[in-house]
Write a protein that holds these residues in place. Sequence first.
Motif, PDB file in Angstrom:
ATOM      1  N   GLY A  81       0.795  -1.215   0.000  1.00 49.78           N
ATOM      2  CA  GLY A  81       0.000   0.000   0.000  1.00 49.78           C
ATOM      3  C   GLY A  81       0.828   1.266   0.000  1.00 49.78           C
ATOM      4  O   GLY A  81       0.280   2.375   0.025  1.00 49.78           O
ATOM      5  N   GLU A  82       2.162   1.114  -0.059  1.00 48.30           N
ATOM      6  CA  GLU A  82       3.029   2.288  -0.126  1.00 48.30           C
ATOM      7  C   GLU A  82       2.795   3.043  -1.426  1.00 48.30           C
ATOM      8  O   GLU A  82       2.930   4.269  -1.486  1.00 48.30           O
ATOM      9  CB  GLU A  82       4.490   1.851  -0.012  1.00 48.30           C
ATOM     10  CG  GLU A  82       5.491   2.991  -0.054  1.00 48.30           C
ATOM     11  CD  GLU A  82       6.920   2.507   0.053  1.00 48.30           C
ATOM     12  OE1 GLU A  82       7.839   3.269  -0.326  1.00 48.30           O
ATOM     13  OE2 GLU A  82       7.143   1.367   0.516  1.00 48.30           O
ATOM     14  N   LEU A  83       2.454   2.301  -2.479  1.00 50.40           N
ATOM     15  CA  LEU A  83       2.124   2.892  -3.773  1.00 50.40           C
ATOM     16  C   LEU A  83       0.667   2.625  -4.098  1.00 50.40           C
ATOM     17  O   LEU A  83       0.144   1.545  -3.786  1.00 50.40           O
ATOM     18  CB  LEU A  83       2.995   2.287  -4.884  1.00 50.40           C
ATOM     19  CG  LEU A  83       4.479   2.624  -4.884  1.00 50.40           C
ATOM     20  CD1 LEU A  83       5.204   1.777  -5.934  1.00 50.40           C
ATOM     21  CD2 LEU A  83       4.716   4.105  -5.150  1.00 50.40           C
ATOM     22  N   PRO A  84      -0.016   3.573  -4.762  1.00 48.16           N
ATOM     23  CA  PRO A  84      -1.389   3.317  -5.216  1.00 48.16           C
ATOM     24  C   PRO A  84      -1.380   2.314  -6.370  1.00 48.16           C
ATOM     25  O   PRO A  84      -0.309   1.957  -6.888  1.00 48.16           O
ATOM     26  CB  PRO A  84      -1.868   4.696  -5.661  1.00 48.16           C
ATOM     27  CG  PRO A  84      -0.636   5.465  -5.982  1.00 48.16           C
ATOM     28  CD  PRO A  84       0.428   4.951  -5.055  1.00 48.16           C
ATOM     29  N   PRO A  85      -2.543   1.837  -6.817  1.00 45.76           N
ATOM     30  CA  PRO A  85      -2.622   0.809  -7.860  1.00 45.76           C
ATOM     31  C   PRO A  85      -1.827   1.172  -9.117  1.00 45.76           C
ATOM     32  O   PRO A  85      -1.779   2.335  -9.527  1.00 45.76           O
ATOM     33  CB  PRO A  85      -4.115   0.716  -8.159  1.00 45.76           C
ATOM     34  CG  PRO A  85      -4.767   1.148  -6.885  1.00 45.76           C
ATOM     35  CD  PRO A  85      -3.881   2.211  -6.323  1.00 45.76           C
ATOM     36  N   LEU A  86      -1.227   0.150  -9.718  1.00 48.36           N
ATOM     37  CA  LEU A  86      -0.393   0.329 -10.912  1.00 48.36           C
ATOM     38  C   LEU A  86      -1.279   0.408 -12.155  1.00 48.36           C
ATOM     39  O   LEU A  86      -2.004  -0.536 -12.474  1.00 48.36           O
ATOM     40  CB  LEU A  86       0.577  -0.842 -11.037  1.00 48.36           C
ATOM     41  CG  LEU A  86       1.498  -0.841 -12.259  1.00 48.36           C
ATOM     42  CD1 LEU A  86       2.441   0.361 -12.232  1.00 48.36           C
ATOM     43  CD2 LEU A  86       2.300  -2.144 -12.309  1.00 48.36           C
ATOM     44  N   ARG A  87      -1.179   1.539 -12.866  1.00 48.04           N
ATOM     45  CA  ARG A  87      -1.982   1.682 -14.077  1.00 48.04           C
ATOM     46  C   ARG A  87      -1.147   2.096 -15.280  1.00 48.04           C
ATOM     47  O   ARG A  87      -1.708   2.368 -16.340  1.00 48.04           O
ATOM     48  CB  ARG A  87      -3.121   2.692 -13.850  1.00 48.04           C
ATOM     49  CG  ARG A  87      -4.229   2.138 -12.995  1.00 48.04           C
ATOM     50  CD  ARG A  87      -5.555   2.842 -13.223  1.00 48.04           C
ATOM     51  NE  ARG A  87      -6.646   2.056 -12.678  1.00 48.04           N
ATOM     52  CZ  ARG A  87      -7.073   2.129 -11.417  1.00 48.04           C
ATOM     53  NH1 ARG A  87      -6.492   2.983 -10.588  1.00 48.04           N
ATOM     54  NH2 ARG A  87      -8.068   1.387 -10.994  1.00 48.04           N
ATOM     55  N   GLY A  88       0.171   2.146 -15.129  1.00 49.65           N
ATOM     56  CA  GLY A  88       0.969   2.516 -16.281  1.00 49.65           C
ATOM     57  C   GLY A  88       2.408   2.052 -16.158  1.00 49.65           C
ATOM     58  O   GLY A  88       2.981   2.029 -15.067  1.00 49.65           O
ATOM     59  N   PHE A  89       2.964   1.646 -17.287  1.00 43.35           N
ATOM     60  CA  PHE A  89       4.402   1.357 -17.388  1.00 43.35           C
ATOM     61  C   PHE A  89       4.900   1.982 -18.673  1.00 43.35           C
ATOM     62  O   PHE A  89       4.335   1.751 -19.748  1.00 43.35           O
ATOM     63  CB  PHE A  89       4.687  -0.148 -17.403  1.00 43.35           C
ATOM     64  CG  PHE A  89       6.147  -0.454 -17.626  1.00 43.35           C
ATOM     65  CD1 PHE A  89       7.057  -0.340 -16.590  1.00 43.35           C
ATOM     66  CD2 PHE A  89       6.616  -0.812 -18.890  1.00 43.35           C
ATOM     67  CE1 PHE A  89       8.414  -0.593 -16.800  1.00 43.35           C
ATOM     68  CE2 PHE A  89       7.961  -1.069 -19.104  1.00 43.35           C
ATOM     69  CZ  PHE A  89       8.866  -0.957 -18.052  1.00 43.35           C
ATOM     70  N   VAL A  90       5.965   2.779 -18.570  1.00 46.23           N
ATOM     71  CA  VAL A  90       6.549   3.454 -19.727  1.00 46.23           C
ATOM     72  C   VAL A  90       7.976   2.948 -19.898  1.00 46.23           C
ATOM     73  O   VAL A  90       8.863   3.277 -19.113  1.00 46.23           O
ATOM     74  CB  VAL A  90       6.547   4.987 -19.549  1.00 46.23           C
ATOM     75  CG1 VAL A  90       7.003   5.661 -20.844  1.00 46.23           C
ATOM     76  CG2 VAL A  90       5.175   5.480 -19.136  1.00 46.23           C
TER      77      VAL A  90
END
Length: 312
Positions: A81-90
């Motif tokens: 939960g340290e990071l919000p949900p993953l919605r992108g990878f560049v």
Amino acid sequence: MEHTIVMTGASRGIGRVGAAELLRRSPDAHLLVVARGSSGAPLVSELGAGGRPVSYVAADLGSLESVRSAATEIRYRLDSGELPPLRGFVGNAGTQYTNALTETPDGFEATFAVNVLAHHLFVRLLRDRFAAPARIVITASDTHFGDFKHNLGLVPGPDWKSPDVLARPGAFPKSNTATAGRTAYSTSKLAGIYLVHEYARRLPAGVDTVAYNPGFVPGTGLARNADPVSRFAMRHILPVMTLTPFATSRSAAGRYLADVVLGTTRAPTGSYVDRGRTDRSSRESYDPRREAELCDSADQFTAAYAAGADAL
């Protein structure tokens, strides 16, 4: 809704501009940059000015073990939960050498390792952490066309071979020359498009994948391994071409990249975006047999670093 975007190649060139644009235009995005060693902290300080949500994870993309470690850390931060949900990878990082003989610690040809395998391993290890709707963007290059129209003859066209050959040093004639190094680069960019097409078939619904071509962008760090004359020309002479239709400025290319990542440029999964519009990539870049073979081979090459992760 708060979400995370993971980005490689954010420290310079179009990636640096694109990262700043993403943060400016998407206040709900937490940008996690993948940076080499000590460069991460100052990059986060610059991009995060004014309280924008930015963090970093250290990785050397020339080492698959380093990529594995970085992806594992990202998974942990997402799960905790340290990071919000993953919605992108560049996958924007890219490199070009003055030969096709440079070898990584893993035994792979360095151009192929960084431009193809590193990003594939990130996608493979993060696949089950994406929260739909999500988008994967891989920076391509119009050098994959291999004609004068698209790169003014500055880079030889791709020379496709079996992935087992391309992944190892010495894949091209006169592999100790700059011409071979540039051929390795254009071939790796063709490989990236192949993987985007195959990801579109294999990734779960709601996780889109797009190839982005910034055009010819002089003045970036891509020529950092070139000879002094070439580096001088790329930095001080060729940028004048951005005043013509034959080249793209770093600022424009970075904005276009942000457009693709944020979905401002509409592009269905598997698309090729040429700067600000969806277009067709080269005729050679549409080959389902090569695409499947490359993806399967990339899974094999990265298998030792993806223990516990399902193959694509």
